[in-house]
Design a protein around this motif. Sequence first.
Motif, PDB file in Angstrom:
ATOM      1  N   GLY A  50       0.483  -1.108   0.082  1.00 53.13           N
ATOM      2  CA  GLY A  50      -0.152   0.188   0.116  1.00 53.13           C
ATOM      3  C   GLY A  50       0.715   0.727   0.099  1.00 53.13           C
ATOM      4  N   VAL A  51       1.586   1.059   0.960  1.00 58.51           N
ATOM      5  CA  VAL A  51       2.626   2.186   0.961  1.00 58.51           C
ATOM      6  C   VAL A  51       3.912   2.902  -0.340  1.00 58.51           C
ATOM      7  N   GLN A  52       4.026   1.669  -1.194  1.00 55.26           N
ATOM      8  CA  GLN A  52       4.712   1.014  -2.581  1.00 55.26           C
ATOM      9  C   GLN A  52       3.550   1.945  -3.535  1.00 55.26           C
ATOM     10  N   GLN A  53       2.542   1.370  -3.386  1.00 54.48           N
ATOM     11  CA  GLN A  53       1.717   2.017  -4.766  1.00 54.48           C
ATOM     12  C   GLN A  53       1.105   3.701  -4.180  1.00 54.48           C
ATOM     13  N   CYS A  54       1.093   3.781  -2.878  1.00 54.88           N
ATOM     14  CA  CYS A  54       0.671   5.324  -3.025  1.00 54.88           C
ATOM     15  C   CYS A  54       1.889   6.011  -3.197  1.00 54.88           C
ATOM     16  N   ALA A  55       2.997   5.324  -2.964  1.00 50.24           N
ATOM     17  CA  ALA A  55       4.759   6.023  -3.346  1.00 50.24           C
ATOM     18  C   ALA A  55       4.514   5.949  -5.603  1.00 50.24           C
ATOM     19  N   LYS A  56       3.368   5.487  -5.196  1.00 52.74           N
ATOM     20  CA  LYS A  56       3.709   5.666  -7.489  1.00 52.74           C
ATOM     21  C   LYS A  56       3.544   6.080  -7.685  1.00 52.74           C
ATOM     22  N   CYS A  57       1.779   6.444  -7.111  1.00 54.67           N
ATOM     23  CA  CYS A  57       0.910   6.991  -7.765  1.00 54.67           C
ATOM     24  C   CYS A  57       1.549   8.500  -7.289  1.00 54.67           C
ATOM     25  N   LEU A  58       1.549   8.988  -6.259  1.00 55.06           N
ATOM     26  CA  LEU A  58       2.286  10.135  -5.791  1.00 55.06           C
ATOM     27  C   LEU A  58       3.426  10.782  -6.392  1.00 55.06           C
ATOM     28  N   GLY A  59       4.178   9.624  -6.710  1.00 55.63           N
ATOM     29  CA  GLY A  59       5.481   9.716  -8.182  1.00 55.63           C
ATOM     30  C   GLY A  59       4.950  10.564  -9.450  1.00 55.63           C
ATOM     31  N   GLU A  60       3.725   9.609  -9.944  1.00 55.33           N
ATOM     32  CA  GLU A  60       2.996  10.067 -11.462  1.00 55.33           C
ATOM     33  C   GLU A  60       2.983  11.483 -11.453  1.00 55.33           C
ATOM     34  N   LYS A  61       1.921  11.733 -10.663  1.00 51.31           N
ATOM     35  CA  LYS A  61       2.029  13.171  -9.943  1.00 51.31           C
ATOM     36  C   LYS A  61       2.679  14.733 -10.274  1.00 51.31           C
ATOM     37  N   LEU A  62       3.518  13.670  -8.915  1.00 48.10           N
ATOM     38  CA  LEU A  62       4.756  14.958  -9.030  1.00 48.10           C
ATOM     39  C   LEU A  62       6.124  15.285  -9.801  1.00 48.10           C
TER      40      LEU A  62
END
Length: 314
Positions: free
Chosen positions: A156-168
């Motif tokens: 879950g943490v890795q998925q959130c980091a991936k989604c946030l990285g795509e936005k940022l």
Amino acid sequence: MCRAQGDAVAGRRGWRLPGTLRLLLAYGGYLLLGSAAFWALEGPAERHSAQQLLQGKWELLGNYTCLKGPALERLVQDIIKAYKSGLTLQGNSTSLGRWDFDGSFFFSISAITTIGYGNLSPSTVSAQIFCIFFALFGIPLNLILLNRIGQLMLSGVQQCAKCLGEKLRWQEAAAILTRTCALVTGLLLFLLLPPFLFSVIEGWTYAEGFYYSFVTLSTIGFGDYVIGMNPDLTYPSWYKNLVSVWILFGMAWLALVINLCITLLENSSDLCQCGKKKSKELEQDLMDCNKNSSPRPDDMENGSSKDTKPEGAN
């Protein structure tokens, strides 16, 4: 010049202890440090409590001369044994409740999670035998479940980091931000906020609740603080069940944090090994330079033959 540098590096290298022996020495030193600290902090308080207990005994025997010392000691031992079994005196009756269904469920959780508070244990032979087999199969099942919960948390943490990285559009910053948020959230849910609940229901201080939280989630389980064991309090029916769920998810989260600390320690060890490897390579280069700079026997013979050649020879 190269020979002098090579000799200096070889002298500084000396003899090193094996890595396992260094780890054992560090482990033993850490245990000695903890032993000395607890001895200095708890020793005086223990001696003071023992003096007060002995003084109270002699005052009681002095005020009530009809009491006999051996009989009083047997009564005290029976009271201690009953208290360890979960029984307490309340006027002309005794309090029960540690081995009701909620108490048995909480004991089952503490058994298979290897917390083992020690304040409650089966007294009958049949229950002791059942506890052995229950823990034998329950502990591996608990480890599998904790591993699965930890993997779900990590994914879950890795998925959130991936989604946030795509936005940022900055993956490293997103990963650091997400892990920091996950760490802070875990601290709040499993270590910082539960002591407030224990303070309200158990009457503990915040420091005592925080101490109980860490001792429980780390499976140390001293047993000096255990929830739901005060006979003078009436506990909600949902209390022990909620604490059991908190223990399960909190252990999974703390296991991830401990694994992170282990990874950091191993990475620091790898950096030290890398530095040692580079120093060895530098030393080997200096030794090779030393060998190349020293004259070889063939060169010395050729030089001597040139020196002894007749002057008139062409």
